[in-house]
Design an enzyme around this catalytic site. Structure first.
Site, PDB file in Angstrom:
ATOM      1  N   TYR A 184      -8.503  16.939 -51.977  1.00  0.00           N
ATOM      2  CA  TYR A 184      -8.659  18.339 -52.383  1.00  0.00           C
ATOM      3  C   TYR A 184      -9.818  18.967 -51.599  1.00  0.00           C
ATOM      4  O   TYR A 184     -10.984  18.772 -51.919  1.00  0.00           O
ATOM      5  CB  TYR A 184      -8.887  18.428 -53.891  1.00  0.00           C
ATOM      6  CG  TYR A 184      -8.558  19.784 -54.441  1.00  0.00           C
ATOM      7  CD1 TYR A 184      -7.250  20.117 -54.825  1.00  0.00           C
ATOM      8  CD2 TYR A 184      -9.529  20.764 -54.550  1.00  0.00           C
ATOM      9  CE1 TYR A 184      -6.931  21.365 -55.294  1.00  0.00           C
ATOM     10  CE2 TYR A 184      -9.218  22.025 -55.022  1.00  0.00           C
ATOM     11  CZ  TYR A 184      -7.918  22.308 -55.396  1.00  0.00           C
ATOM     12  OH  TYR A 184      -7.614  23.562 -55.858  1.00  0.00           O
ATOM     13  N   HIS A 206     -16.970  29.731 -60.186  1.00  0.00           N
ATOM     14  CA  HIS A 206     -16.774  28.576 -59.309  1.00  0.00           C
ATOM     15  C   HIS A 206     -15.985  28.990 -58.074  1.00  0.00           C
ATOM     16  O   HIS A 206     -15.533  30.113 -57.953  1.00  0.00           O
ATOM     17  CB  HIS A 206     -16.094  27.417 -60.045  1.00  0.00           C
ATOM     18  CG  HIS A 206     -14.670  27.698 -60.408  1.00  0.00           C
ATOM     19  ND1 HIS A 206     -14.324  28.426 -61.513  1.00  0.00           N
ATOM     20  CD2 HIS A 206     -13.509  27.360 -59.814  1.00  0.00           C
ATOM     21  CE1 HIS A 206     -13.012  28.521 -61.592  1.00  0.00           C
ATOM     22  NE2 HIS A 206     -12.485  27.889 -60.562  1.00  0.00           N
ATOM     23  N   HIS A 238     -14.531  32.534 -57.687  1.00  0.00           N
ATOM     24  CA  HIS A 238     -13.849  33.349 -58.690  1.00  0.00           C
ATOM     25  C   HIS A 238     -14.378  33.069 -60.084  1.00  0.00           C
ATOM     26  O   HIS A 238     -14.850  31.975 -60.387  1.00  0.00           O
ATOM     27  CB  HIS A 238     -12.333  33.168 -58.630  1.00  0.00           C
ATOM     28  CG  HIS A 238     -11.858  31.743 -58.621  1.00  0.00           C
ATOM     29  ND1 HIS A 238     -11.956  30.930 -57.519  1.00  0.00           N
ATOM     30  CD2 HIS A 238     -11.262  31.005 -59.574  1.00  0.00           C
ATOM     31  CE1 HIS A 238     -11.433  29.750 -57.790  1.00  0.00           C
ATOM     32  NE2 HIS A 238     -11.016  29.763 -59.042  1.00  0.00           N
ATOM     33  N   HIS A 277      -5.356  33.762 -48.366  1.00  0.00           N
ATOM     34  CA  HIS A 277      -5.279  32.847 -49.494  1.00  0.00           C
ATOM     35  C   HIS A 277      -4.597  33.461 -50.721  1.00  0.00           C
ATOM     36  O   HIS A 277      -4.898  34.576 -51.122  1.00  0.00           O
ATOM     37  CB  HIS A 277      -6.682  32.352 -49.872  1.00  0.00           C
ATOM     38  CG  HIS A 277      -6.608  31.084 -50.656  1.00  0.00           C
ATOM     39  ND1 HIS A 277      -6.204  29.892 -50.092  1.00  0.00           N
ATOM     40  CD2 HIS A 277      -6.815  30.822 -51.965  1.00  0.00           C
ATOM     41  CE1 HIS A 277      -6.201  28.949 -51.002  1.00  0.00           C
ATOM     42  NE2 HIS A 277      -6.554  29.490 -52.152  1.00  0.00           N
TER      43      HIS A 277
HETATM   44 FE   FE2 Z   1     -10.469  27.971 -59.917  1.00  0.00          FE
END
Ligand code: FE2
Length: 389
Positions: A313, A335, A297, A260
């Site tokens: 999403y 989050h 993160h 990612h």
């Molecule tokens: Fe974010």
């Protein structure tokens, strides 16, 4: 903008006599950033661009008052539920903002009056519908997925064809492509996710007749209505490196890795103390053991506001977030994917899922965002607790 354009008629050299067919002089105007020390354009007017005949105060906009994000929490604002009305300038419902940048949402069919934002550049993301952007530089036809970047001080108006919805980013300075995408002389580099060919600019002059023409002017001190003796759309030609342009989000070429990649690969523009990123449909991360959605993160220096423009999403599944939603994940709160989203996407990959069709515009600010009245009026109060499962 870093590259040179010429539209309409301009004299062979700058600052020389340039005459109208009736023998009178065209009025030359320099629009320049950072004093005389950055990008600029020279515009040639039929009439004096200085001729104002009236200045009227405009009532302060109470709908522009911001409230601190307290108690601190992640937020979900449903712009889908905001009432339509006003126009693309006066109908903006403030969602969030700070001294650097303000984000609003508008849904309207009405044409705007003439408008000049003297505080900073604006980036208007057209979420749906079609609209003509008209300005002293000429017109740009814009539609779904277009970012229209309007330089500070550009006199312009918005003329929708039917219903238009837009996510509006108002900066306190200039919005530009990230420096790392550009050569030292301003050309887009090969690794950049878009380039000059993707930018649409006015192609010909746009003129209009009229006297005593009002222009709404936004300054740091508030709003003023200046009345111009002649219609400001009287430019027969211009040239230079400063002008409005449109860029469609579908022309952003996503950068994909085996594992990612963080949001800087999605960066589209930068402004003073904020960045704008485009999350576009793309292949999923392709390492055999990849977790193809974000890791948790905590961007200790950023508040992260996201407008969900289309598609689906993946990382927000089950949160109530839908197309038209805006989420705010502030510094002070960690989050990541919604609870359960990692397992769900890994199962989808096992079933043969190879792409994401998400479409979102993200604004990361480097100072905390306060909350706007329009955002608060359509907040989903349950959102914060979707993280608790
Ligand atoms: Fe974010």
């Amino acid at each position: 903008m870093p590259y040179y354009r010429v539209v309409g008629e301009v004299p062979r050299k700058r600052h020389v006599q340039f005459r109208r067919p009736d023998g009178g002089l065209y009025a030359e105007e320099l629009m320049g950033e950072e004093g005389f020390s950055s990008d600029s354009s020279l515009l040639y007017h039929r009439h004096l661009p200085t001729a104002i005949v009236k200045a009227e105060a405009v009532e302060p906009d109470e709908a522009a008052v911001l409230t601190p994000n307290l108690p601190l929490s992640p937020r979900h604002f449903r712009t889908q539920d905001l009432p339509a009305g006003g126009d693309l300038v006066t109908g903006r419902g403030l969602i969030a903002g700070n001294a650097d940048v303000r984000m609003s949402y508008a849904a309207t069919e009405a044409p705007s009056g003439l408008y000049r934002n003297s505080m900073g550049d604006e980036c208007v993301y057209v979420a749906s519908g079609r609209v003509t952007f008209e300005s002293t530089y000429g017109a740009i036809e814009a539609g779904e997925g277009d970012y229209v970047v309007v330089p500070t001080g550009t006199i312009h108006r918005w003329v929708p064809q039917g219903r238009v919805t837009a996510f509006v980013i108002e900066a306190s300075g200039h919005i530009r492509p990230p420096k790392r995408y550009l050569s030292k002389y301003g050309q887009f580099l090969e690794h950049a996710p878009y380039c000059e060919r993707d930018l649409r600019t006015p192609a010909e002059p746009l003129t209009a007749e009229g006297e005593d023409v009002p222009v709404l002017v936004r300054t740091r001190g508030g709003l003023t209505r200046l009345v111009y003796r002649n219609h400001p759309f009287d430019v027969v030609g211009w040239d230079g490196c400063l002008y409005p342009y449109a860029f469609n989000i579908n022309d952003f070429e996503p950068i994909v890795k085996g594992i990612h990649a963080p949001p800087p690969v999605h960066q589209t523009f930068e402004g003073p103390n904020f960045v704008i990123c485009s999350f576009c449909p793309r292949p999923l991360d392709f390492h055999p053991d990849a977790v193809p959605i974000p890791y948790n993160h905590h961007n200790v220096d950023s508040d992260e506001l996201m407008f969900y423009a289309g598609g689906d999403y993946t990382a927000r599944k089950g949160s109530g977030i839908d197309v038209g939603s805006v989420s705010l994940h502030p510094a002070g709160f960690t989050h990541g994917p919604q609870p359960g989203a990692v397992e769900a996407v890994l199962e989808a990959v096992r079933q043969g899922h190879t792409r994401t069709n998400e479409l979102a515009v993200m604004v990361d600010t480097f100072r905390p965002l306060d909350l706007g009245p329009a955002g608060l009026s359509v907040e989903d109060p349950a959102y914060a607790w979707t993280w608790s499962r």
